[in-house]
Enzyme design. Structure first.
Site, mmCIF file in Angstrom:
data_model
loop_
_atom_site.group_PDB
_atom_site.id
_atom_site.type_symbol
_atom_site.label_atom_id
_atom_site.label_comp_id
_atom_site.label_asym_id
_atom_site.label_seq_id
_atom_site.Cartn_x
_atom_site.Cartn_y
_atom_site.Cartn_z
ATOM 1 N N LYS A 13 85.651 49.098 59.525
ATOM 2 C CA LYS A 13 85.132 48.524 60.767
ATOM 3 C C LYS A 13 83.945 47.597 60.523
ATOM 4 O O LYS A 13 83.853 46.516 61.090
ATOM 5 C CB LYS A 13 84.717 49.642 61.739
ATOM 6 C CG LYS A 13 85.834 50.584 62.125
ATOM 7 C CD LYS A 13 85.397 51.599 63.166
ATOM 8 C CE LYS A 13 84.284 52.506 62.717
ATOM 9 N NZ LYS A 13 84.683 53.403 61.604
ATOM 10 N N ARG A 88 81.377 57.666 70.290
ATOM 11 C CA ARG A 88 82.113 58.611 69.463
ATOM 12 C C ARG A 88 82.688 59.764 70.288
ATOM 13 O O ARG A 88 83.484 60.539 69.778
ATOM 14 C CB ARG A 88 81.197 59.199 68.386
ATOM 15 C CG ARG A 88 80.814 58.240 67.275
ATOM 16 C CD ARG A 88 80.008 58.972 66.225
ATOM 17 N NE ARG A 88 79.480 58.090 65.191
ATOM 18 C CZ ARG A 88 80.115 57.773 64.073
ATOM 19 N NH1 ARG A 88 81.322 58.251 63.851
ATOM 20 N NH2 ARG A 88 79.555 56.989 63.188
ATOM 21 N N ARG A 122 82.184 54.349 46.726
ATOM 22 C CA ARG A 122 81.100 53.469 47.168
ATOM 23 C C ARG A 122 79.785 53.828 46.476
ATOM 24 O O ARG A 122 79.457 54.999 46.315
ATOM 25 C CB ARG A 122 80.951 53.572 48.690
ATOM 26 C CG ARG A 122 80.099 52.494 49.312
ATOM 27 C CD ARG A 122 80.416 52.297 50.773
ATOM 28 N NE ARG A 122 80.248 53.509 51.577
ATOM 29 C CZ ARG A 122 80.470 53.557 52.894
ATOM 30 N NH1 ARG A 122 80.903 52.473 53.530
ATOM 31 N NH2 ARG A 122 80.297 54.685 53.571
ATOM 32 N N ARG A 155 75.669 57.862 48.156
ATOM 33 C CA ARG A 155 75.076 58.514 49.325
ATOM 34 C C ARG A 155 75.704 59.885 49.543
ATOM 35 O O ARG A 155 76.887 60.081 49.252
ATOM 36 C CB ARG A 155 75.272 57.661 50.583
ATOM 37 C CG ARG A 155 74.473 56.389 50.603
ATOM 38 C CD ARG A 155 74.322 55.822 52.011
ATOM 39 N NE ARG A 155 75.482 56.020 52.855
ATOM 40 C CZ ARG A 155 76.121 55.060 53.509
ATOM 41 N NH1 ARG A 155 75.727 53.808 53.390
ATOM 42 N NH2 ARG A 155 77.147 55.321 54.289
ATOM 43 N N ARG A 166 83.450 64.694 57.676
ATOM 44 C CA ARG A 166 83.334 63.595 58.642
ATOM 45 C C ARG A 166 84.685 63.278 59.286
ATOM 46 O O ARG A 166 84.759 62.993 60.478
ATOM 47 C CB ARG A 166 82.787 62.340 57.947
ATOM 48 C CG ARG A 166 81.320 62.442 57.573
ATOM 49 C CD ARG A 166 80.937 61.417 56.534
ATOM 50 N NE ARG A 166 80.916 60.063 57.071
ATOM 51 C CZ ARG A 166 80.934 58.967 56.318
ATOM 52 N NH1 ARG A 166 81.010 59.073 54.997
ATOM 53 N NH2 ARG A 166 80.897 57.785 56.868
#
Length: 208
Positions: A13, A88, A122, A155, A166
């Site tokens: 996104k 959300r 990532r 992270r 998540r």
């Protein structure tokens, strides 16, 4: 043009939002970026959300809604915006409806396995926020930022356990928004497994 981008973490996104922002001259408002800025600056809000984000859980609605309301009142959002990471929940969607009219809700559709590959690879430069990927966008020297020479970090919310959490949180709490906006006739599905260029071309066709 007022847009909402829906989709699980890792659907891309933010990447498409950056392209749309430049093409349509509207701000990209990412709650994730807002949260991280507050954490970095050690604001009172940042202290509250740091632990929540690290575990992959959702920040309470009242904090998020107030933050977005303040952001939408800024002058650069007068001609439109891209909301990424908000709403959300149905409660957040109802709150947004009382603040602003939405033109399109773009739903990024992607498989879980692809998300895991994207997010777990990532790596980030802590001081600048520059993002790399060990497969798709590696630094020139493994584990080292191209510009500052600092070690790159993973992270907490990009580690596999947090990613799976998540995704579970997303599916339980956020997926009902798909039905919510579908009933309002605002929902558009996009295949998020393709390249950013292909996704943007599909985006332009469906919002014409």
């Amino acid at each position: 043009m007022n847009l909402i981008f829906l989709g699980p973490p890792g659907a891309g996104k933010g990447t498409i939002a950056a392209i749309v922002k430049d093409a349509y001259k509207i701000p990209h408002i990412s709650t994730g970026d807002l949260f991280r800025a507050n954490i970095k600056n050690e604001t009172e809000l940042g202290k509250q959300v740091k632990e929540i984000l690290a575990s992959g859980n959702l920040v309470p609605d009242e904090i998020t809604i107030k933050m977005v309301e303040n952001r939408l009142s800024e002058s650069d959002a007068n001609d439109g915006y891209i909301l990424d990471g908000f709403p959300r929940t149905i409660a957040q969607a109802d709150a947004l409806a009382s603040m602003s009219d939405v033109d399109y809700v773009v739903n990024f559709v992607i498989e879980r396995e692809t998300i895991l590959k994207r997010l777990s690879g990532r790596r980030v430069c802590k001081s600048t926020g520059r993002t790399y990927h060990i497969l798709y966008n590696p630094p020139k020297v493994e584990g080292i930022d191209d510009e500052t020479g600092e070690p790159l970090i993973q992270r907490d919310d990009d580690k596999e356990e947090a990613i799976l959490n998540r995704l579970d949180v997303y599916e339980k709490s956020t997926a009902p928004l798909i039905d919510y906006y579908k009933k309002k006739g605002l929902l558009i599905d996009l295949d998020a497994s393709k390249s950013p260029e292909e996704i943007f071309e599909a985006f332009k066709k469906v919002i014409r």
